[in-house]
Design a protein around this motif. Structure first.
Motif, PDB file in Angstrom:
ATOM      1  N   GLU A 198     -25.402  16.102 102.275  1.00 38.37           N
ATOM      2  CA  GLU A 198     -26.195  14.887 102.040  1.00 38.37           C
ATOM      3  C   GLU A 198     -25.496  13.954 101.056  1.00 38.37           C
ATOM      4  N   ALA A 199     -24.959  14.515  99.980  1.00 33.04           N
ATOM      5  CA  ALA A 199     -24.259  13.692  98.984  1.00 33.04           C
ATOM      6  C   ALA A 199     -23.001  13.072  99.589  1.00 33.04           C
ATOM      7  N   LYS A 206     -22.417  12.502 102.767  1.00 29.36           N
ATOM      8  CA  LYS A 206     -22.832  11.520 103.777  1.00 29.36           C
ATOM      9  C   LYS A 206     -23.193  10.191 103.116  1.00 29.36           C
ATOM     10  N   LYS A 207     -23.927  10.266 102.023  1.00 34.56           N
ATOM     11  CA  LYS A 207     -24.323   9.043 101.328  1.00 34.56           C
ATOM     12  C   LYS A 207     -23.096   8.285 100.820  1.00 34.56           C
ATOM     13  N   LYS A 208     -22.160   9.011 100.210  1.00 33.59           N
ATOM     14  CA  LYS A 208     -20.959   8.372  99.682  1.00 33.59           C
ATOM     15  C   LYS A 208     -20.059   7.856 100.800  1.00 33.59           C
ATOM     16  N   MET A 233     -21.052   6.795 103.727  1.00 33.94           N
ATOM     17  CA  MET A 233     -21.685   5.593 104.284  1.00 33.94           C
ATOM     18  C   MET A 233     -21.390   4.385 103.400  1.00 33.94           C
ATOM     19  N   GLU A 234     -21.435   4.594 102.088  1.00 34.87           N
ATOM     20  CA  GLU A 234     -21.104   3.501 101.163  1.00 34.87           C
ATOM     21  C   GLU A 234     -19.645   3.100 101.335  1.00 34.87           C
ATOM     22  N   ALA A 280     -19.781  12.222  94.993  1.00 35.47           N
ATOM     23  CA  ALA A 280     -20.784  13.130  95.556  1.00 35.47           C
ATOM     24  C   ALA A 280     -21.167  14.190  94.530  1.00 35.47           C
ATOM     25  N   LEU A 337     -23.710  12.776  92.232  1.00 34.87           N
ATOM     26  CA  LEU A 337     -25.005  12.696  92.934  1.00 34.87           C
ATOM     27  C   LEU A 337     -25.690  14.062  92.938  1.00 34.87           C
ATOM     28  N   GLU A 361     -29.243  15.292  91.205  1.00 30.95           N
ATOM     29  CA  GLU A 361     -30.280  15.965  91.997  1.00 30.95           C
ATOM     30  C   GLU A 361     -30.638  17.319  91.385  1.00 30.95           C
TER      31      GLU A 361
END
Length: 128
Positions: free
Chosen positions: A69-70, A72-74, A76-77, A101, A104, A108
């Protein structure tokens, strides 16, 4: 609860170590570009190490979920600035994304730690 300075220091050591290890195949010219599974494994191991900083024990499956998840978020950015072909093309990109990540995941995990009971703290101070 925010991350303490001691926790930040421990997290930085873990994150930097795992980011360096993840890009080692680049440095050795073994893998170019670096396949995504190598990065995911490094991030999963990093998540497990980071959990111990906050007194948590997570399974490898939980660590994998947190890591993906971390990442993927990075990613995408990052892909907004540069298309992502499914592999990490440059060591600097890999290190940056893994390190970002990692922070992040640290945030969390710090939010998941159990709260400290103020009654326990008060009692411990009185016992002194």
């Amino acid at each position: 609860m925010s991350i303490t300075e001691e926790e930040k220091t421990r997290c930085a050591e873990i994150i930097n170590r795992h980011a360096a290890l993840a890009v080692l195949p680049f440095r050795l010219k073994v893998l170019t570009p670096l396949p995504v599974p190598v990065v995911v494994v490094a991030a999963t191991k990093m998540a497990m190490a980071l959990s111990s900083v906050f007194g948590l024990s997570i399974t490898e499956s939980e660590a994998w979920s947190l890591a993906t998840e971390a990442l993927k978020k990075k990613l995408m950015e990052q892909s907004k600035a540069q298309p992502f072909p499914g592999q990490f093309a440059k060591p600097a990109d890999s290190a940056f994304i893994i390190e970002s990540a990692g922070w992040l995941m640290a945030d969390e995990l710090s939010s998941r730690r159990p709260p400290v009971c103020t009654e326990q703290l008060t009692g411990a101070v009185k016992d002194l």
